[in-house]
Design an enzyme around this catalytic site. Structure first.
Site, PDB file in Angstrom:
ATOM      1  N   THR A 255      -5.235  10.719  -6.207  1.00  0.00           N
ATOM      2  CA  THR A 255      -5.820  11.817  -6.986  1.00  0.00           C
ATOM      3  C   THR A 255      -4.860  12.990  -6.844  1.00  0.00           C
ATOM      4  O   THR A 255      -4.745  13.586  -5.764  1.00  0.00           O
ATOM      5  CB  THR A 255      -7.206  12.208  -6.465  1.00  0.00           C
ATOM      6  OG1 THR A 255      -8.055  11.055  -6.497  1.00  0.00           O
ATOM      7  CG2 THR A 255      -7.819  13.308  -7.329  1.00  0.00           C
TER       8      THR A 255
ATOM      9  N   LYS B 110     -10.539  12.307 -13.772  1.00  0.00           N
ATOM     10  CA  LYS B 110     -10.992  12.307 -12.370  1.00  0.00           C
ATOM     11  C   LYS B 110     -11.565  13.682 -12.016  1.00  0.00           C
ATOM     12  O   LYS B 110     -12.553  13.787 -11.286  1.00  0.00           O
ATOM     13  CB  LYS B 110      -9.818  11.945 -11.455  1.00  0.00           C
ATOM     14  CG  LYS B 110     -10.092  12.038  -9.977  1.00  0.00           C
ATOM     15  CD  LYS B 110     -10.956  10.916  -9.418  1.00  0.00           C
ATOM     16  CE  LYS B 110     -11.245  11.149  -7.943  1.00  0.00           C
ATOM     17  NZ  LYS B 110     -11.923  10.050  -7.289  1.00  0.00           N
TER      18      LYS B 110
ATOM     19  N   LYS C 201      -9.397  19.126  -1.716  1.00  0.00           N
ATOM     20  CA  LYS C 201      -8.108  18.902  -2.388  1.00  0.00           C
ATOM     21  C   LYS C 201      -8.341  18.635  -3.877  1.00  0.00           C
ATOM     22  O   LYS C 201      -7.711  19.227  -4.748  1.00  0.00           O
ATOM     23  CB  LYS C 201      -7.400  17.718  -1.712  1.00  0.00           C
ATOM     24  CG  LYS C 201      -6.025  17.367  -2.235  1.00  0.00           C
ATOM     25  CD  LYS C 201      -5.991  16.180  -3.161  1.00  0.00           C
ATOM     26  CE  LYS C 201      -6.495  14.897  -2.539  1.00  0.00           C
ATOM     27  NZ  LYS C 201      -6.429  13.753  -3.447  1.00  0.00           N
TER      28      LYS C 201
HETATM   29  N1  LIG Z   1     -11.144   7.430   0.539  1.00  0.00           N
HETATM   30  C1  LIG Z   1     -11.881   7.456  -0.552  1.00  0.00           C
HETATM   31  O1  LIG Z   1     -13.096   7.193  -0.521  1.00  0.00           O
HETATM   32  C2  LIG Z   1     -11.245   7.822  -1.884  1.00  0.00           C
HETATM   33  C3  LIG Z   1     -11.995   7.619  -3.051  1.00  0.00           C
HETATM   34  C4  LIG Z   1     -11.426   7.937  -4.280  1.00  0.00           C
HETATM   35  C5  LIG Z   1     -10.149   8.468  -4.322  1.00  0.00           C
HETATM   36  N2  LIG Z   1      -9.440   8.669  -3.172  1.00  0.00           N
HETATM   37  C6  LIG Z   1      -8.087   9.242  -3.277  1.00  0.00           C
HETATM   38  O2  LIG Z   1      -7.155   8.184  -3.027  1.00  0.00           O
HETATM   39  C7  LIG Z   1      -6.023   8.699  -2.340  1.00  0.00           C
HETATM   40  C8  LIG Z   1      -5.848   7.954  -1.022  1.00  0.00           C
HETATM   41  O3  LIG Z   1      -7.017   8.117  -0.249  1.00  0.00           O
HETATM   42  P1  LIG Z   1      -7.191   7.379   1.175  1.00  0.00           P
HETATM   43  O4  LIG Z   1      -8.603   7.591   1.554  1.00  0.00           O
HETATM   44  O5  LIG Z   1      -6.620   6.019   1.113  1.00  0.00           O
HETATM   45  O6  LIG Z   1      -6.256   8.326   2.071  1.00  0.00           O
HETATM   46  P2  LIG Z   1      -5.627   8.037   3.508  1.00  0.00           P
HETATM   47  O7  LIG Z   1      -6.385   6.971   4.231  1.00  0.00           O
HETATM   48  O8  LIG Z   1      -5.438   9.353   4.169  1.00  0.00           O
HETATM   49  O9  LIG Z   1      -4.200   7.411   3.148  1.00  0.00           O
HETATM   50  C9  LIG Z   1      -3.164   8.210   2.623  1.00  0.00           C
HETATM   51  C10 LIG Z   1      -1.924   7.359   2.513  1.00  0.00           C
HETATM   52  O10 LIG Z   1      -0.863   8.176   2.021  1.00  0.00           O
HETATM   53  C11 LIG Z   1       0.229   8.132   2.946  1.00  0.00           C
HETATM   54  N3  LIG Z   1       0.920   9.417   2.939  1.00  0.00           N
HETATM   55  C12 LIG Z   1       0.358  10.652   2.980  1.00  0.00           C
HETATM   56  N4  LIG Z   1       1.319  11.601   2.919  1.00  0.00           N
HETATM   57  C13 LIG Z   1       2.487  10.943   2.838  1.00  0.00           C
HETATM   58  C14 LIG Z   1       3.830  11.376   2.747  1.00  0.00           C
HETATM   59  N5  LIG Z   1       4.148  12.678   2.698  1.00  0.00           N
HETATM   60  N6  LIG Z   1       4.800  10.442   2.688  1.00  0.00           N
HETATM   61  C15 LIG Z   1       4.479   9.123   2.710  1.00  0.00           C
HETATM   62  N7  LIG Z   1       3.229   8.649   2.803  1.00  0.00           N
HETATM   63  C16 LIG Z   1       2.242   9.552   2.861  1.00  0.00           C
HETATM   64  C17 LIG Z   1      -0.409   7.829   4.289  1.00  0.00           C
HETATM   65  O11 LIG Z   1       0.563   7.305   5.171  1.00  0.00           O
HETATM   66  P3  LIG Z   1       0.307   7.309   6.758  1.00  0.00           P
HETATM   67  O12 LIG Z   1      -0.462   6.057   7.026  1.00  0.00           O
HETATM   68  O13 LIG Z   1       1.651   7.316   7.338  1.00  0.00           O
HETATM   69  O14 LIG Z   1      -0.482   8.561   7.082  1.00  0.00           O
HETATM   70  C18 LIG Z   1      -1.446   6.792   3.854  1.00  0.00           C
HETATM   71  O15 LIG Z   1      -0.852   5.549   3.618  1.00  0.00           O
HETATM   72  C19 LIG Z   1      -6.259  10.211  -2.163  1.00  0.00           C
HETATM   73  O16 LIG Z   1      -5.609  10.915  -3.184  1.00  0.00           O
HETATM   74  C20 LIG Z   1      -7.776  10.332  -2.281  1.00  0.00           C
HETATM   75  O17 LIG Z   1      -8.164  11.613  -2.753  1.00  0.00           O
HETATM   76  C21 LIG Z   1      -9.958   8.344  -1.958  1.00  0.00           C
END
Ligand SMILES: NC(=O)c1ccc[n+]([C@@H]2O[C@H](COP(=O)([O-])OP(=O)(O)OC[C@H]3O[C@@H](n4cnc5c(N)ncnc54)[C@H](OP(=O)(O)O)[C@@H]3O)[C@@H](O)[C@H]2O)c1
Length: 287
Positions: free
Chosen positions: A94, A169, A237
């Site tokens: 997102t 979104k 965010k």
């Molecule tokens: N979780 C939910 O329920 C949900 C639902 C809908 C949408 N989303 C959206 O989907 C996206 C991912 O969510 P998530 O829950 O999977 O987040 P998350 O668990 O925090 O995972 C984030 C991922 O991005 C990587 N990352 C972050 N900053 C980085 C950087 N500067 N360079 C390289 N890798 C980086 C992290 O790597 P590391 O492992 O090294 O930290 C991790 O693999 C977000 O935009 C969120 O808003 C999430």
């Protein structure tokens, strides 16, 4: 079956990449924190690449699922040398519509394609492979990517041009912000009025006030349990991105802006990682 790369094995990406592998696609994964990629490799059939460019090299589809705009920019910069003619980059983060349009142009310059494809459905949707995916980009690229996304998505919709998926979104998050605050106030009122919340919900579920949040969150809201679901930090965010887009397009979002500040209160209460339904915690605190 397609040659794919998946960059970002967080809460969502880990399972999404897993579904690609289970569907029989060739998958090369990369994650900044190597331990997550190593764990993924233990559970799934696929390769772990040493960097984004290696993962993307020769892939037909490159999927990203990262945190915020700067993260997507960093990883895209790193994979850019591997962009080739016909490659389709699908970003499930997102992020902002402005960034999507920029990356769309950078892909186009190399004969590649970019689809902004934010997701909805939470971790459960990622685990079950039933995400809702809102897309922006060219029709031909979407048509090629849709059957591959079907490994982890139940509904993929091309909303419009590049950036349209991210804007859709935002619509989703605007609606959720208002619904959750309304539900929090309703449940808070029920408690103050001395009503049995379970009976009230039984009576009104299925009526005009029905919502996914009401069905799935009323009980934990009443009980004050928030250690699950979609984190307040992520919601803030998303609302920042949404409010910035509204400043650009002139939309008036008074309720969304107010609820964003309520989420700031929840963060200050220590609820940065609580589920978005924790809006009720500020009402019970103030009561
Ligand atoms: N979780 C939910 O329920 C949900 C639902 C809908 C949408 N989303 C959206 O989907 C996206 C991912 O969510 P998530 O829950 O999977 O987040 P998350 O668990 O925090 O995972 C984030 C991922 O991005 C990587 N990352 C972050 N900053 C980085 C950087 N500067 N360079 C390289 N890798 C980086 C992290 O790597 P590391 O492992 O090294 O930290 C991790 O693999 C977000 O935009 C969120 O808003 C999430």
């Amino acid at each position: 079956m397609a040659r794919t790369a998946f960059l970002g094995l967080g809460v969502m990406g880990f399972h999404m990449a897993g579904h690609l592998a289970r569907a029989g696609h060739q998958v090369s994964v990369w994650n900044r924190t190597g331990a997550k990629a190593a764990k993924w490799k233990k559970d799934h059939k696929g390769e772990v690449a040493k960097d984004p460019a290696t993962a993307a090299f020769g892939a037909e589809f490159v999927f990203l699922c990262l945190g915020d705009d700067p993260d997507v920019r960093t990883v895209f910069d790193a994979l850019e040398p591997s962009l080739g003619a016909g490659m389709i980059v699908v970003d499930h983060t997102t992020a902002s519509a402005g960034l999507s349009r920029e990356l769309h142009e950078r892909c186009k310059a190399k004969g590649a394609h970019f689809i902004d494809a934010p997701i909805s459905g939470g971790e459960a949707g990622a685990i079950n492979g039933k995400l809702t995916i809102m897309c922006g980009g060219e029709e031909s690229a979407f048509a090629a990517a849709e059957p591959v996304m079907a490994a982890f998505g139940k509904k993929m919709t091309l909303i419009g041009e590049s950036g349209a998926g991210q804007l859709a979104k935002s619509v989703n998050q605007i609606c959720i912000a208002g619904i959750v605050q309304g539900l929090a106030e309703g449940l808070h009122f029920a408690e103050k009025a001395g009503l049995d919340a379970a009976k009230v919900i039984e009576a009104i579920t299925g009526g005009a006030a029905q919502s996914w949040q009401m069905e799935n969150r009323w009980k934990t809201m009443v009980e004050g349990h928030f250690e699950h679901g979609f984190a307040v930090d992520w919601m803030r965010k998303d609302l920042r991105i949404t409010l910035e887009a509204a400043r650009e397009n002139g939309a008036s979002l008074p309720l969304t802006a107010t609820v964003d500040q309520y989420y700031a209160d929840v963060q200050a209460m220590g609820g940065a990682r609580w589920d978005t339904s924790s809006l009720i915690a500020r009402l019970t605190r103030d009561a």
